[in-house]
Design an enzyme around this catalytic site. Structure first.
Site, mmCIF file in Angstrom:
data_model
loop_
_atom_site.group_PDB
_atom_site.id
_atom_site.type_symbol
_atom_site.label_atom_id
_atom_site.label_comp_id
_atom_site.label_asym_id
_atom_site.label_seq_id
_atom_site.Cartn_x
_atom_site.Cartn_y
_atom_site.Cartn_z
ATOM 1 N N GLU A 174 -10.196 12.909 -9.584
ATOM 2 C CA GLU A 174 -9.945 11.643 -10.287
ATOM 3 C C GLU A 174 -11.032 10.617 -9.985
ATOM 4 O O GLU A 174 -10.869 9.423 -10.209
ATOM 5 C CB GLU A 174 -8.560 11.116 -9.901
ATOM 6 C CG GLU A 174 -7.433 12.088 -10.232
ATOM 7 C CD GLU A 174 -6.853 11.944 -11.646
ATOM 8 O OE1 GLU A 174 -6.759 10.828 -12.156
ATOM 9 O OE2 GLU A 174 -6.505 12.992 -12.255
ATOM 10 N N HIS A 250 -3.019 6.910 -7.262
ATOM 11 C CA HIS A 250 -4.407 7.020 -6.784
ATOM 12 C C HIS A 250 -4.505 6.242 -5.468
ATOM 13 O O HIS A 250 -3.769 5.266 -5.269
ATOM 14 C CB HIS A 250 -5.398 6.376 -7.773
ATOM 15 C CG HIS A 250 -5.622 7.150 -9.033
ATOM 16 N ND1 HIS A 250 -5.709 6.553 -10.267
ATOM 17 C CD2 HIS A 250 -5.810 8.475 -9.251
ATOM 18 C CE1 HIS A 250 -5.931 7.458 -11.199
ATOM 19 N NE2 HIS A 250 -5.986 8.643 -10.609
ATOM 20 N N CYS A 370 -9.468 -0.551 -11.034
ATOM 21 C CA CYS A 370 -9.472 0.635 -11.914
ATOM 22 C C CYS A 370 -10.539 0.487 -12.993
ATOM 23 O O CYS A 370 -11.070 1.474 -13.502
ATOM 24 C CB CYS A 370 -8.149 0.797 -12.641
ATOM 25 S SG CYS A 370 -6.751 1.059 -11.585
HETATM 26 N N1 LIG Z 1 -5.979 3.638 -10.393
HETATM 27 C C1 LIG Z 1 -6.996 3.791 -11.166
HETATM 28 N N2 LIG Z 1 -8.162 3.884 -10.667
HETATM 29 N N3 LIG Z 1 -6.888 3.963 -12.509
HETATM 30 C C2 LIG Z 1 -5.733 3.676 -13.270
HETATM 31 C C3 LIG Z 1 -5.626 4.631 -14.412
HETATM 32 C C4 LIG Z 1 -4.433 4.367 -15.290
HETATM 33 C C5 LIG Z 1 -4.210 5.473 -16.292
HETATM 34 N N4 LIG Z 1 -3.168 5.122 -17.220
HETATM 35 C C6 LIG Z 1 -2.994 5.812 -18.353
HETATM 36 O O1 LIG Z 1 -3.695 6.739 -18.668
HETATM 37 C C7 LIG Z 1 -1.836 5.393 -19.248
HETATM 38 C C8 LIG Z 1 -2.056 5.742 -20.697
HETATM 39 C C9 LIG Z 1 -0.809 5.652 -21.511
HETATM 40 O O2 LIG Z 1 0.282 5.882 -20.986
HETATM 41 O O3 LIG Z 1 -0.936 5.341 -22.734
HETATM 42 C C10 LIG Z 1 -3.872 6.791 -15.576
HETATM 43 O O4 LIG Z 1 -2.712 6.984 -15.228
HETATM 44 O O5 LIG Z 1 -4.781 7.604 -15.367
#
Ligand SMILES: N=C(N)NCCC[C@H](NC(=O)CCC(=O)O)C(=O)O
Length: 448
Positions: A174, A250, A370
């Site tokens: 990730e 994460h 993020c």
């Molecule tokens: N913590 C960090 N670095 N990044 C956050 C990423 C959020 C992302 N949300 C989403 O992909 C949601 C998309 C949706 O539900 O439409 C994920 O879960 O991968």
């Protein structure tokens, strides 16, 4: 050598929406039925970038991906011209279509892992795009991410690009969301912390029981090898599986590091006392290392997840002064607000806080940290970066104007049936690649 940390923020794409795609990410699931506002989302992100630029920091821009991903829809059996593919997918499986429309590449902390040159044996900056294998919509990202990285960091003398890891859960990766770097200053050799959620091959290691561990030990180990990181500049740590089960999907939802400061929750790591001792012992700098451990009695895991305190950015404003770039949700949570007030007057380098309205991204579980990929660069390396992806006043104005012209201000479930959304998005991105001098990076440009 003097070096800077440049934050490359993801520009929110024109199809930003809430589809509830990320099991284990509480905000994504809670907002699944909401309408999104892509225009507000991109402008909120740009406002943060501009504020960082105004603080005197070097700020970069990371372009969004082309959505929908028509190639994957065709691979999944939808046939005909573009409009027909969309129409058929909408009728057969609207959530699948939404996944192919996801603007999730905006969270560039997941775009790649980056190891700066002082930490690597060959003295190059190494990049590996994350395979994001744990979620279908995110697994569509690595090829375009790699093309974008190559268009931004296009100089073999300084930059080494690696292919993403095998596309399989055993190597779930990730990116920088599970990687942070501690150092005296960005130009000096640092200690890279690789935080994994579970092991694929070693069943002796504990795992979360409810939600998935998205980063494996084996993926982190592979990145260390690929990036040729000095033995003394790497440490692997396991995330606390109990907090993964409470929505900490994460490591950057529970810990953030910058230079000689690590801010983490008391429950961030498995066997935390030992983990923090190991970090102190492995730290390669000469300065004092500050580990600020936030006790559960002051900030619960639930407060950490809902406020995203640990998804704040920590940025150095001078040698010993740091700014906490926090989401406004932290200001609204009394326990978190009180803790921040206490922290900025305590004896540590964090002495300022600034709150940002990033609600559009937050509702999908993406806070300030993020939205950015950190790249520490010395002056020669910075000079080799594509200058058009570095934000200045003019670029900021151009990007706001571009977004206002092209982005819709409302997207809900039925809008994905409309093939005009595809045409508008591709047009916007075609113009963006010129604005950022990226060349042809999207499948619709490469296949044309
Ligand atoms: N913590 C960090 N670095 N990044 C956050 C990423 C959020 C992302 N949300 C989403 O992909 C949601 C998309 C949706 O539900 O439409 C994920 O879960 O991968």
């Amino acid at each position: 050598m003097h070096a800077l940390e440049v934050n490359f923020d993801g520009l929110v794409g024109p199809t930003h929406n809430y589809a509830g795609l990320s099991y284990g990410n509480v905000a994504s699931l809670n907002n699944a039925a909401s309408f999104s506002n892509p225009q507000e989302a991109v402008l909120q992100g740009l406002a943060k970038m501009k504020a960082m630029h105004d603080k005197g920091l070097t700020q970069g821009v990371f372009a969004p991906h082309a959505r929908p991903d028509l190639n994957v829809l065709r691979r999944l059996g939808f046939t005909g011209n573009d409009a027909q593919v969309i129409n058929k997918a909408f009728k057969a499986d609207p959530i699948l279509l939404r996944a192919c429309y996801s603007a999730s590449a905006m969270w560039t902390a997941n775009a790649a892992t980056v190891s700066p040159s002082p930490d690597t044996n060959d003295g190059k900056v190494h990049f590996t795009a994350a395979n994001l294998n744990n979620k279908f919509h995110r697994s569509l990202e690595p090829n375009t991410t790699t093309r974008l990285l190559k268009a931004m960091f296009n100089n073999e003398q300084y930059f080494a690009h690696h292919s993403h890891l095998p596309e399989q859960g055993f190597f779930g990766d990730e990116g920088a969301a599970n990687h942070t770097r501690l150092c005296d200053s960005h130009g000096e050799t640092g200690l890279e912390l690789f935080v994994f959620g579970a092991s694929a091959f070693n069943s002796q290691l504990v795992k979360p029981v409810k939600f998935p561990a998205r980063q494996t030990l084996e993926a982190s180990e592979a990145i260390c090898r690929l990036h040729n990181i000095k033995d003394t500049s790497q440490i692997l740590l396991q995330q606390n599986p109990d907090v993964i089960d409470q929505g900490v999907f994460h490591n950057d939802v529970i810990a953030v590091g910058n230079a000689n400061v690590l801010l983490c929750h008391q429950q961030a790591f498995l066997n935390q006392t030992q983990a923090l001792d190991d970090i102190r012992e492995a730290y390669v700098g000469n300065k004092q290392l500050y580990i600020i451990e936030v006790p559960t009695s002051k900030v619960s895991i639930q407060d950490a997840v809902s406020s995203y305190l640990f998804n704040s950015q920590l940025v150095s404003l001078s040698d010993d002064k740091m700014l906490l770039v926090a989401p406004q949700e932290c200001q609204r949570n009394p326990a978190v607000k009180a803790y921040i007030e206490e922290m900025i007057i305590a004896d540590n380098p964090i002495n300022q806080v600034q709150f940002f309205d990033l609600r559009q991204s937050m509702q999908n579980g993406g806070g300030p940290a993020c939205l950015r990929l950190r790249v520490a660069l010395n002056s020669q390396e910075l000079a080799a970066v594509n200058p058009e992806v570095i934000l200045d006043e003019q670029k900021y104005t151009q990007l706001c104007d571009w977004a206002t012209r092209h982005y819709r201000d409302k997207l809900g479930a039925n809008d994905f049936a409309d093939p005009a959304l595809l045409t508008e998005s591709y047009q916007a991105l075609d113009e963006l690649t010129q604005l950022l001098s990226l060349g042809s990076v999207y499948p619709f440009q490469l296949e044309a």
